[in-house]
Design a protein around this motif. Structure first.
Motif, PDB file in Angstrom:
ATOM      1  N   LEU A 110      15.650  59.935  39.501  1.00  0.00           N
ATOM      2  CA  LEU A 110      16.251  58.854  38.722  1.00  0.00           C
ATOM      3  C   LEU A 110      17.233  58.154  39.654  1.00  0.00           C
ATOM      4  O   LEU A 110      18.269  58.727  40.005  1.00  0.00           O
ATOM      5  N   ILE A 111      16.927  56.930  40.042  1.00  0.00           N
ATOM      6  CA  ILE A 111      17.698  56.216  41.057  1.00  0.00           C
ATOM      7  C   ILE A 111      18.345  54.992  40.436  1.00  0.00           C
ATOM      8  O   ILE A 111      17.690  54.207  39.738  1.00  0.00           O
ATOM      9  N   ALA A 112      19.642  54.805  40.687  1.00  0.00           N
ATOM     10  CA  ALA A 112      20.376  53.651  40.175  1.00  0.00           C
ATOM     11  C   ALA A 112      19.960  52.398  40.936  1.00  0.00           C
ATOM     12  O   ALA A 112      19.879  52.397  42.166  1.00  0.00           O
ATOM     13  N   GLY A 113      19.702  51.316  40.184  1.00  0.00           N
ATOM     14  CA  GLY A 113      19.302  50.059  40.800  1.00  0.00           C
ATOM     15  C   GLY A 113      19.743  48.868  39.983  1.00  0.00           C
ATOM     16  O   GLY A 113      20.416  48.998  38.951  1.00  0.00           O
ATOM     17  N   SER A 114      19.365  47.695  40.449  1.00  0.00           N
ATOM     18  CA  SER A 114      19.672  46.436  39.764  1.00  0.00           C
ATOM     19  C   SER A 114      18.496  45.488  39.951  1.00  0.00           C
ATOM     20  O   SER A 114      17.991  45.344  41.067  1.00  0.00           O
ATOM     21  N   MET A 115      18.088  44.859  38.858  1.00  0.00           N
ATOM     22  CA  MET A 115      16.977  43.910  38.955  1.00  0.00           C
ATOM     23  C   MET A 115      17.417  42.537  38.459  1.00  0.00           C
ATOM     24  O   MET A 115      18.392  42.406  37.716  1.00  0.00           O
ATOM     25  N   HIS A 116      16.715  41.504  38.901  1.00  0.00           N
ATOM     26  CA  HIS A 116      16.798  40.211  38.229  1.00  0.00           C
ATOM     27  C   HIS A 116      15.458  39.988  37.528  1.00  0.00           C
ATOM     28  O   HIS A 116      14.523  40.770  37.691  1.00  0.00           O
ATOM     29  N   GLY A 117      15.372  38.929  36.734  1.00  0.00           N
ATOM     30  CA  GLY A 117      14.182  38.725  35.928  1.00  0.00           C
ATOM     31  C   GLY A 117      13.524  37.378  36.134  1.00  0.00           C
ATOM     32  O   GLY A 117      13.062  36.760  35.166  1.00  0.00           O
ATOM     33  N   MET A 118      13.459  36.927  37.386  1.00  0.00           N
ATOM     34  CA  MET A 118      12.877  35.613  37.675  1.00  0.00           C
ATOM     35  C   MET A 118      11.641  35.753  38.569  1.00  0.00           C
ATOM     36  O   MET A 118      11.760  36.145  39.729  1.00  0.00           O
ATOM     37  N   PRO A 119      10.465  35.423  38.053  1.00  0.00           N
ATOM     38  CA  PRO A 119       9.278  35.416  38.916  1.00  0.00           C
ATOM     39  C   PRO A 119       9.433  34.387  40.034  1.00  0.00           C
ATOM     40  O   PRO A 119       9.866  33.259  39.795  1.00  0.00           O
ATOM     41  N   HIS A 120       9.095  34.776  41.245  1.00  0.00           N
ATOM     42  CA  HIS A 120       9.151  33.845  42.368  1.00  0.00           C
ATOM     43  C   HIS A 120       8.208  34.362  43.449  1.00  0.00           C
ATOM     44  O   HIS A 120       7.801  35.519  43.455  1.00  0.00           O
ATOM     45  N   GLY A 121       7.860  33.485  44.372  1.00  0.00           N
ATOM     46  CA  GLY A 121       7.004  33.879  45.481  1.00  0.00           C
ATOM     47  C   GLY A 121       5.596  34.235  45.039  1.00  0.00           C
ATOM     48  O   GLY A 121       5.116  33.807  43.992  1.00  0.00           O
ATOM     49  N   ALA A 122       4.972  35.067  45.844  1.00  0.00           N
ATOM     50  CA  ALA A 122       3.571  35.412  45.615  1.00  0.00           C
ATOM     51  C   ALA A 122       3.441  36.666  44.769  1.00  0.00           C
ATOM     52  O   ALA A 122       4.345  37.496  44.705  1.00  0.00           O
ATOM     53  N   GLY A 123       2.282  36.788  44.121  1.00  0.00           N
ATOM     54  CA  GLY A 123       1.949  37.973  43.345  1.00  0.00           C
ATOM     55  C   GLY A 123       0.460  38.235  43.440  1.00  0.00           C
ATOM     56  O   GLY A 123      -0.340  37.297  43.437  1.00  0.00           O
ATOM     57  N   ALA A 124       0.069  39.515  43.524  1.00  0.00           N
ATOM     58  CA  ALA A 124      -1.340  39.844  43.746  1.00  0.00           C
ATOM     59  C   ALA A 124      -1.967  40.621  42.595  1.00  0.00           C
ATOM     60  O   ALA A 124      -3.156  40.905  42.628  1.00  0.00           O
ATOM     61  N   ILE A 125      -1.157  40.977  41.580  1.00  0.00           N
ATOM     62  CA  ILE A 125      -1.672  41.772  40.464  1.00  0.00           C
ATOM     63  C   ILE A 125      -1.956  40.868  39.278  1.00  0.00           C
ATOM     64  O   ILE A 125      -1.170  39.970  38.966  1.00  0.00           O
ATOM     65  N   GLN A 126      -3.069  41.087  38.603  1.00  0.00           N
ATOM     66  CA  GLN A 126      -3.419  40.322  37.408  1.00  0.00           C
ATOM     67  C   GLN A 126      -2.638  40.892  36.222  1.00  0.00           C
ATOM     68  O   GLN A 126      -3.073  41.808  35.527  1.00  0.00           O
ATOM     69  N   ASN A 127      -1.444  40.343  36.020  1.00  0.00           N
ATOM     70  CA  ASN A 127      -0.531  40.917  35.024  1.00  0.00           C
ATOM     71  C   ASN A 127       0.184  39.865  34.174  1.00  0.00           C
ATOM     72  O   ASN A 127       1.078  40.207  33.386  1.00  0.00           O
TER      73      ASN A 127
END
Length: 278
Positions: A110-127
């Protein structure tokens, strides 16, 4: 099943204690505990193309992602359309650059982290997610800077249960920076941890859509328990547009051993005056 049950038990304790003065040491006697793992180690633990679970601290919601790239932080994508849906729910149905405290669960970690929620750049998964987003860990940096992003740094500490101890050790100027970072990310929990009146009515802060700032110390007064910090603010207000103003924040402590706290009233007064005038 046993591993899942243990993780769920840990998380139930985490979310209960996080509302008070949670510390990662509180879980030391359990099989898992939350780690403030530095990025150089995380990069080895979560290599490219690895899958793991992101748990949002604020809501408890979780979704799966895959790490795709990233040299100073993790560039990741939701694994499925369902994971994209959950992530968007976490952000209230709108993609956002706002930072959020998260836990990363992978195997027995269980690792502490921080995310943002803005799609940007490239993506390769059909999601259904148009690009990728970023997750930062202790010591991570953005693409443009060589030092950790303040908002991400604060959210990592929050995820690790170490935010209060960090804030309580801050000098007046960086404390005002943390207060303004809370406003930038619309994180009232963070804001209330930095101010003199934790029960203050902060609704008017919702008028602020975006904020940039530069802080500076004012010449010290004789009273060692009171400091003044100037903040040159560039605000974008709802229905008002851009506003620039200098606000002088009073930062106080009640005793030599007490933490500094920000008096938020100068900013509240400015926003109320703008609301009345315009």
């Amino acid at each position: 099943m046993k591993k899942l049950a243990v993780i769920l038990f840990i998380l139930s304790i985490f979310f209960e204690l996080h509302a008070t003065k949670f510390s990662g040491e509180a879980l030391a006697n359990l099989e898992f505990k939350i780690e403030m793992t530095p990025w150089d180690k995380v990069e080895e633990l979560l290599p490219r193309n690895s899958n793991f679970t992101v748990i949002d601290v604020g809501t408890g919601k979780r979704f799966k992602v895959q790490r795709r790239a990233g040299s100073s932080h993790a560039d990741v994508q939701p694994l499925t359309h369902h994971d994209t849906k959950i992530m968007k729910e976490i952000y209230g149905g709108e993609w956002s650059w706002m930072r959020r405290a998260v836990l990363i669960q992978s195997d027995n970690l269980l690792i502490a982290g921080s995310m943002h929620g803005m799609p940007h750049g490239a993506g390769a998964i059909q999601n259904g997610f148009p690009g990728h987003f970023c997750i930062h860990f202790k010591g991570s940096t953005t693409h443009k800077t060589q030092s950790p992003d303040l908002s991400h740094h604060l959210m990592i500490l929050k995820a690790g249960g170490k935010l209060d101890s960090y804030l309580n050790g801050l000098a007046p100027k960086p404390l005002v920076d943390a207060f303004l970072a809370g406003i930038k990310n619309k994180d009232q929990d963070l804001i209330r941890r930095t101010i003199t009146n934790r029960n203050a009515d902060l609704k008017i802060l919702n008028e602020i859509q975006a904020v940039k700032w530069q802080t500076s110390m004012v010449a010290s007064k004789e009273n060692s328990f009171i400091k003044e910090i100037n903040a040159d603010l560039k605000l974008h207000l709802n229905d008002k547009g851009p506003v620039s103003s200098r606000v002088s924040f009073t930062v106080v402590k009640t005793s030599p051993m007490a933490p500094w706290k920000v008096d938020e009233s100068a900013l509240i007064k400015l926003l109320k005056e703008r609301k009345v005038v315009e």
